[in-house]
Design a protein around this motif. Structure first.
Motif, short mmCIF file in Angstrom:
data_model
loop_
_atom_site.label_atom_id
_atom_site.label_comp_id
_atom_site.label_asym_id
_atom_site.label_seq_id
_atom_site.Cartn_x
_atom_site.Cartn_y
_atom_site.Cartn_z
N ILE A 1 15.69 9.98 2.19
CA ILE A 1 16.34 10.99 1.35
C ILE A 1 17.42 11.72 2.15
N HIS A 2 17.11 12.07 3.41
CA HIS A 2 18.12 12.73 4.25
C HIS A 2 19.31 11.81 4.48
N LYS A 3 19.06 10.52 4.65
CA LYS A 3 20.15 9.57 4.84
C LYS A 3 20.98 9.44 3.57
N HIS A 4 20.34 9.48 2.40
CA HIS A 4 21.04 9.36 1.12
C HIS A 4 21.93 10.57 0.86
N PHE A 5 21.46 11.77 1.22
CA PHE A 5 22.22 13.00 1.00
C PHE A 5 22.84 13.51 2.30
N ARG A 6 23.33 12.62 3.16
CA ARG A 6 23.85 13.03 4.47
C ARG A 6 25.11 13.89 4.38
N LYS A 7 25.86 13.79 3.29
CA LYS A 7 27.09 14.58 3.16
C LYS A 7 26.83 15.97 2.59
N GLU A 8 25.61 16.22 2.10
CA GLU A 8 25.26 17.50 1.51
C GLU A 8 24.17 18.17 2.34
N THR A 9 24.08 19.49 2.23
CA THR A 9 23.08 20.23 2.97
C THR A 9 21.81 20.37 2.14
N ILE A 10 20.71 19.86 2.68
CA ILE A 10 19.42 19.92 2.00
C ILE A 10 18.68 21.16 2.45
N LYS A 11 18.22 21.96 1.48
CA LYS A 11 17.43 23.14 1.80
C LYS A 11 15.93 22.84 1.78
N LYS A 12 15.49 22.09 0.76
CA LYS A 12 14.07 21.87 0.58
C LYS A 12 13.83 20.57 -0.18
N ILE A 13 12.73 19.89 0.14
CA ILE A 13 12.34 18.67 -0.57
C ILE A 13 10.91 18.86 -1.07
N ASP A 14 10.72 18.76 -2.39
CA ASP A 14 9.40 18.92 -3.00
C ASP A 14 8.96 17.60 -3.61
N THR A 15 7.68 17.29 -3.45
CA THR A 15 7.10 16.11 -4.08
C THR A 15 6.62 16.49 -5.47
N LEU A 16 7.14 15.83 -6.50
CA LEU A 16 6.75 16.13 -7.87
C LEU A 16 5.65 15.21 -8.37
N GLU A 17 5.78 13.93 -8.13
CA GLU A 17 4.83 12.97 -8.68
C GLU A 17 4.73 11.77 -7.76
N VAL A 18 3.50 11.31 -7.54
CA VAL A 18 3.27 10.13 -6.71
C VAL A 18 2.49 9.11 -7.52
N GLU A 19 3.06 7.93 -7.65
CA GLU A 19 2.40 6.81 -8.32
C GLU A 19 2.39 5.68 -7.30
N PRO A 20 1.24 5.48 -6.59
CA PRO A 20 1.20 4.50 -5.50
C PRO A 20 1.66 3.11 -5.95
N ARG A 21 2.42 2.48 -5.10
CA ARG A 21 2.98 1.13 -5.29
C ARG A 21 3.97 1.03 -6.43
N LYS A 22 4.31 2.15 -7.09
CA LYS A 22 5.30 2.12 -8.16
C LYS A 22 6.51 2.99 -7.81
N TYR B 1 0.80 -1.23 0.00
CA TYR B 1 0.00 0.00 0.00
C TYR B 1 0.83 1.27 0.00
N GLY B 2 2.07 1.17 -0.34
CA GLY B 2 2.92 2.35 -0.44
C GLY B 2 3.59 2.69 0.88
N GLU B 3 4.64 3.47 0.78
CA GLU B 3 5.40 3.82 1.95
C GLU B 3 4.89 5.12 2.55
N LYS B 4 5.27 5.36 3.77
CA LYS B 4 4.87 6.58 4.46
C LYS B 4 5.81 7.71 4.03
N PRO B 5 5.26 8.90 3.77
CA PRO B 5 6.11 10.03 3.34
C PRO B 5 7.20 10.39 4.36
N GLU B 6 6.91 10.22 5.65
CA GLU B 6 7.92 10.55 6.67
C GLU B 6 9.14 9.64 6.54
N LYS B 7 8.89 8.35 6.28
CA LYS B 7 10.00 7.42 6.11
C LYS B 7 10.76 7.71 4.82
#
Length: 102
Positions: free
Chosen positions: A40-61, A29-35
């Motif tokens: 994403i924060h764990k993937h970019f841990r060496k860089e400073t993240i300013k903002k994260i925007d959701t562009l497209e959501v395709e459930p279960r894909k 049923y898809g993952e939780k946005p918080e997780k």
């Protein structure tokens, strides 16, 4: 004594089934946005993240995010199981035109 061991047995087996149920629910049923944001924060841990925007959501894909960093932005696709895939822009190739006699 047997009642205590059987109660412990039911608690351990119940905990295993609850964990499997939660994992299966996330998968089907898809993952939780918080997780996803945490991943994403764990993937970019060496860089400073300013903002994260959701562009497209395709459930279960997949879910497509645009991550704004200090030195630019990157597009990231999260697939089920919280797998992070970096989206790379395609390079435009210039087609060489043939010289012909006209």
């Amino acid at each position: 004594m047997t009642a205590l061991t059987s109660a412990l047995y039911y608690i351990v087996i119940g905990a295993v089934f609850i964990y499997i149920f939660i994992y299966a629910y996330d998968f089907f049923y898809g993952e939780k946005p918080e997780k996803q944001i945490k991943k994403i924060h764990k993937h970019f841990r060496k860089e400073t993240i300013k903002k994260i925007d959701t562009l497209e959501v395709e459930p279960r894909k997949y879910t497509l995010y645009q991550v704004t960093l200090e030195n630019g932005f990157k597009k990231v696709k999260l697939k089920p199981g919280y797998k992070v895939v970096n989206i790379v822009a395609k390079k435009e190739t210039k087609k060489k035109q043939k010289k012909g006699t006209v």
